[in-house]
Every structure is written in structure tokens, then in C-alpha cells.
Scaffold this motif. Structure first.
Motif, PDB file in Angstrom:
ATOM      1  N   SER A   1       0.852  -1.196   0.000  1.00 28.93           N
ATOM      2  CA  SER A   1       0.000   0.000   0.000  1.00 28.93           C
ATOM      3  C   SER A   1       0.883   1.239   0.000  1.00 28.93           C
ATOM      4  O   SER A   1       1.814   1.349   0.804  1.00 28.93           O
ATOM      5  CB  SER A   1      -0.900   0.013   1.236  1.00 28.93           C
TER       6      SER A   1
ATOM      7  N   ILE B   1      -7.526  -6.466  -2.367  1.00 26.85           N
ATOM      8  CA  ILE B   1      -7.265  -5.170  -2.996  1.00 26.85           C
ATOM      9  C   ILE B   1      -8.491  -4.704  -3.781  1.00 26.85           C
ATOM     10  O   ILE B   1      -8.872  -3.529  -3.725  1.00 26.85           O
ATOM     11  CB  ILE B   1      -6.020  -5.269  -3.904  1.00 26.85           C
TER      12      ILE B   1
ATOM     13  N   THR C   1     -11.265  -3.545  -1.420  1.00 31.53           N
ATOM     14  CA  THR C   1     -10.893  -2.279  -0.779  1.00 31.53           C
ATOM     15  C   THR C   1     -11.153  -1.107  -1.715  1.00 31.53           C
ATOM     16  O   THR C   1     -11.716  -0.081  -1.312  1.00 31.53           O
ATOM     17  CB  THR C   1      -9.416  -2.305  -0.352  1.00 31.53           C
TER      18      THR C   1
ATOM     19  N   THR D   1      -3.217   0.185  -3.372  1.00 30.82           N
ATOM     20  CA  THR D   1      -2.482  -1.019  -2.997  1.00 30.82           C
ATOM     21  C   THR D   1      -2.189  -1.847  -4.240  1.00 30.82           C
ATOM     22  O   THR D   1      -3.044  -2.010  -5.112  1.00 30.82           O
ATOM     23  CB  THR D   1      -3.290  -1.841  -1.975  1.00 30.82           C
TER      24      THR D   1
ATOM     25  N   ASP E   1       0.802   5.444   0.087  1.00 27.62           N
ATOM     26  CA  ASP E   1       0.020   6.635   0.441  1.00 27.62           C
ATOM     27  C   ASP E   1       0.862   7.857   0.115  1.00 27.62           C
ATOM     28  O   ASP E   1       2.035   7.938   0.526  1.00 27.62           O
ATOM     29  CB  ASP E   1      -0.316   6.576   1.937  1.00 27.62           C
TER      30      ASP E   1
ATOM     31  N   ALA F   1      -4.074   7.167  -2.110  1.00 32.03           N
ATOM     32  CA  ALA F   1      -3.372   5.920  -1.814  1.00 32.03           C
ATOM     33  C   ALA F   1      -3.936   4.813  -2.693  1.00 32.03           C
ATOM     34  O   ALA F   1      -5.062   4.904  -3.195  1.00 32.03           O
ATOM     35  CB  ALA F   1      -3.526   5.549  -0.336  1.00 32.03           C
TER      36      ALA F   1
ATOM     37  N   MET G   1      -9.509   1.408   4.808  1.00 30.60           N
ATOM     38  CA  MET G   1      -8.398   0.558   5.238  1.00 30.60           C
ATOM     39  C   MET G   1      -9.034  -0.760   5.649  1.00 30.60           C
ATOM     40  O   MET G   1      -9.771  -0.814   6.632  1.00 30.60           O
ATOM     41  CB  MET G   1      -7.640   1.205   6.392  1.00 30.60           C
TER      42      MET G   1
ATOM     43  N   ALA H   1      -5.220  -3.756   3.124  1.00 30.29           N
ATOM     44  CA  ALA H   1      -5.132  -2.945   1.905  1.00 30.29           C
ATOM     45  C   ALA H   1      -5.734  -1.570   2.164  1.00 30.29           C
ATOM     46  O   ALA H   1      -6.519  -1.386   3.103  1.00 30.29           O
ATOM     47  CB  ALA H   1      -5.834  -3.626   0.741  1.00 30.29           C
ATOM     48  N   HIS H   2      -5.363  -0.615   1.315  1.00 28.36           N
ATOM     49  CA  HIS H   2      -5.707   0.794   1.528  1.00 28.36           C
ATOM     50  C   HIS H   2      -5.970   1.421   0.164  1.00 28.36           C
ATOM     51  O   HIS H   2      -5.225   1.195  -0.789  1.00 28.36           O
ATOM     52  CB  HIS H   2      -4.499   1.463   2.210  1.00 28.36           C
ATOM     53  N   TYR H   3      -7.047   2.169   0.043  1.00 25.88           N
ATOM     54  CA  TYR H   3      -7.328   2.899  -1.192  1.00 25.88           C
ATOM     55  C   TYR H   3      -7.937   4.236  -0.815  1.00 25.88           C
ATOM     56  O   TYR H   3      -8.844   4.309   0.027  1.00 25.88           O
ATOM     57  CB  TYR H   3      -8.288   2.134  -2.104  1.00 25.88           C
TER      58      TYR H   3
END
Length: 255
Positions: free
Chosen positions: A92, A123, A126, A109, A94, A107, A206, A232-234
Motif C-alpha cells: 500500500s 485489494i 478495498t 495497494t 500513500d 493511496a 483501510m 489494503a488501503h485505497y
């Protein structure tokens, strides 16, 4: 107090958002087996500076790098260093870029090399959580409408959302009012503002494979999942308008 941006401020945020989103594309392409997290940080730093902007995160509360690179069970705030990415790592990234005093924050991933189907699904869900929340980012709705949509989509797919960190307003400061949780707090008396045109928000799911609980490592930055499972992060910076929301940190290569 929640700020509502003027037309001029929105133009400045679009430019900062463009730089952040293009930096995210560069970083994503560098998520390859054998790459060091520091090399990704260096490339993003050089790109942002080449655009007449500055990396928002560098020096923010003494953070020592330009971006956050969080790998596998690291949720957010991973510090770039000598670590080399391995086959199947979930990475991930950011990024924040500041230009003319305004900030773009985003951000995403990625997977280094060939990853598992489980990682790819994490992913995918997310990212979908962000877009589910975006559907409710309209004038007249409330922050909790976004939060509920994110939470419902993650949990319906067997994942959990991190509760200790949230999305947020963004503008001349990286973290402005209001908080944008990825879950519905109960009760939210006095904490659930109505969305109005001109608000700019960072919506950032997240999402964890396992439990929502997290821990912070001894470096006092890196957040990891309590059970060691992947996360995972978006994230995108968005604008509330009189109609459909506008994503301010989107490029053609990162839909």
C-alpha cells in the motif's frame, strides 16, 4: 469548523490532486520484486519536486519520508527503507502533494509480481469500498452515509474495516474537519455533519483480511494488523458538488 472551498481553491486542489495521482501511478509501476521501498520513495520525491510541489508527508509531525509504504500486514504509515519487495507482497502506497498551499492526498495497494487470488480480492474489495462510499458523497447526505457504505461492502465480503484511523477533510492542511470513518459510529451525536458543496474530503478505506484490531510498532508510525493478516488501503481526495462528487486525485492510468 468544516471549510468549503471557493472556485479558485478548488482549481488549486485539482492541480495538487493531479500531481499526487500521477505520483501514485509512478509508485505503483515501481512495485516490483526486488525494488526497495526507499527507491519508490525517492522516485516520488523527485517527481513531486519536478512539478513545483512538495511532498506533504515529509517532515509532517517529524515523519522521515515522502510517502508511506506499507507491506502485507502493515496497514498504514510504513516508513520506506532498505526492505526489498518479495514475490506476492501486498504493498500500500500513500502519497500527499502540496502545491500553492493546497494538498492532494491519495493511496492505492499493489502486488509485487504474482500474488495470490486472496490478495487480489482484498485489494479489489478495498477499492470497491471507496467507490461504494463515493456514491453517497452528495450534498444533503451525511458523513455517516459514506461510512456505512464502506463498512457494509467490506463486511459483506468477509473483511473488516480499521476503526482507529479514519478519512478526513483536506485542503490547506492534511487533516481538516470532518473525520470520515470507515464505519458507522453509534451514537454520532454532533459528529455527523451534513455534506455541502465545496467540501473536500479524503475517503480512505483501510480493510483487513482478519480482525479490525491494530497495533503500532516501536517506530511509533507503522500500523500493523493485530493478527498478522494482510491489509489494503485505497484513497482519493474528492469534492462535494451540487451534483455528482468529483474525484480530485484521479489519472487515466489509475481509475
Amino acid at each position: 469548523m468544516i471549510s468549503r472551498k471557493t472556485a479558485r481553491e478548488i482549481e488549486l486542489m485539482r492541480e495538487a490532486g493531479r500531481i499526487a495521482s500521477e505520483a501514485r501511478v509512478i509508485a505503483g509501476k515501481m512495485v516490483t520484486v526486488g525494488a526497495t521501498t526507499r527507491s519508490i520513495d525517492k522516485a516520488v520525491y523527485e517527481f513531486i519536486k519536478s512539478q513545483g510541489a512538495i511532498p506533504t508527508f515529509l517532515g509532517y509531525r517529524d515523519y522521515p519520508a515522502s510517502i508511506c509504504v506499507s507491506v502485507n500486514n502493515e496497514v498504514i504509515h510504513g516508513i520506506p527503507g532498505s526492505r526489498k519487495l518479495l514475490q506476492g507482497d501486498v504493498v500500500s502506497i500513500d502519497i500527499g502533494a502540496t502545491k500553492n498551499g493546497y494538498i492532494g492526498d491519495c493511496a492505492a495497494t499493489f502486488i509485487a509480481g504474482e500474488g495470490s487470488s486472496e490478495s487480489a480480492r482484498l485489494i479489489k474489495i478495498t477499492r470497491e469500498c471507496f467507490y461504494e462510499g463515493l456514491k453517497y458523497a452528495k450534498a444533503g447526505n451525511r458523513v455517516s452515509d459514506i461510512s456505512g457504505a464502506v463498512q457494509n461492502h467490506a463486511e459483506a465480503n468477509g473483511f473488516s474495516v480499521v476503526r482507529a484511523w479514519t478519512g478526513h477533510g483536506v485542503g490547506t492542511k492534511l487533516h481538516e474537519a470532518p473525520e470520515v470513518p470507515n464505519f458507522v459510529e453509534k451514537p454520532r451525536k454532533g459528529k455527523d455533519p451534513r455534506l455541502l458543496p465545496g467540501m473536500t474530503l479524503a475517503i480512505e478505506p483501510m480493510v483487513n483480511e482478519g480482525v479490525a484490531d491494530i497495533e503500532v510498532l516501536d517506530d511509533e508510525w507503522t500500523v500493523v494488523t493485530a493478527d498478522g493478516k494482510k491489509s489494503a488501503h485505497y484513497e482519493n481526495t474528492i469534492l462535494i458538488t451540487d451534483g455528482e462528487p468529483e474525484i480530485l486525485t484521479i489519472s487515466e492510468e489509475m481509475p
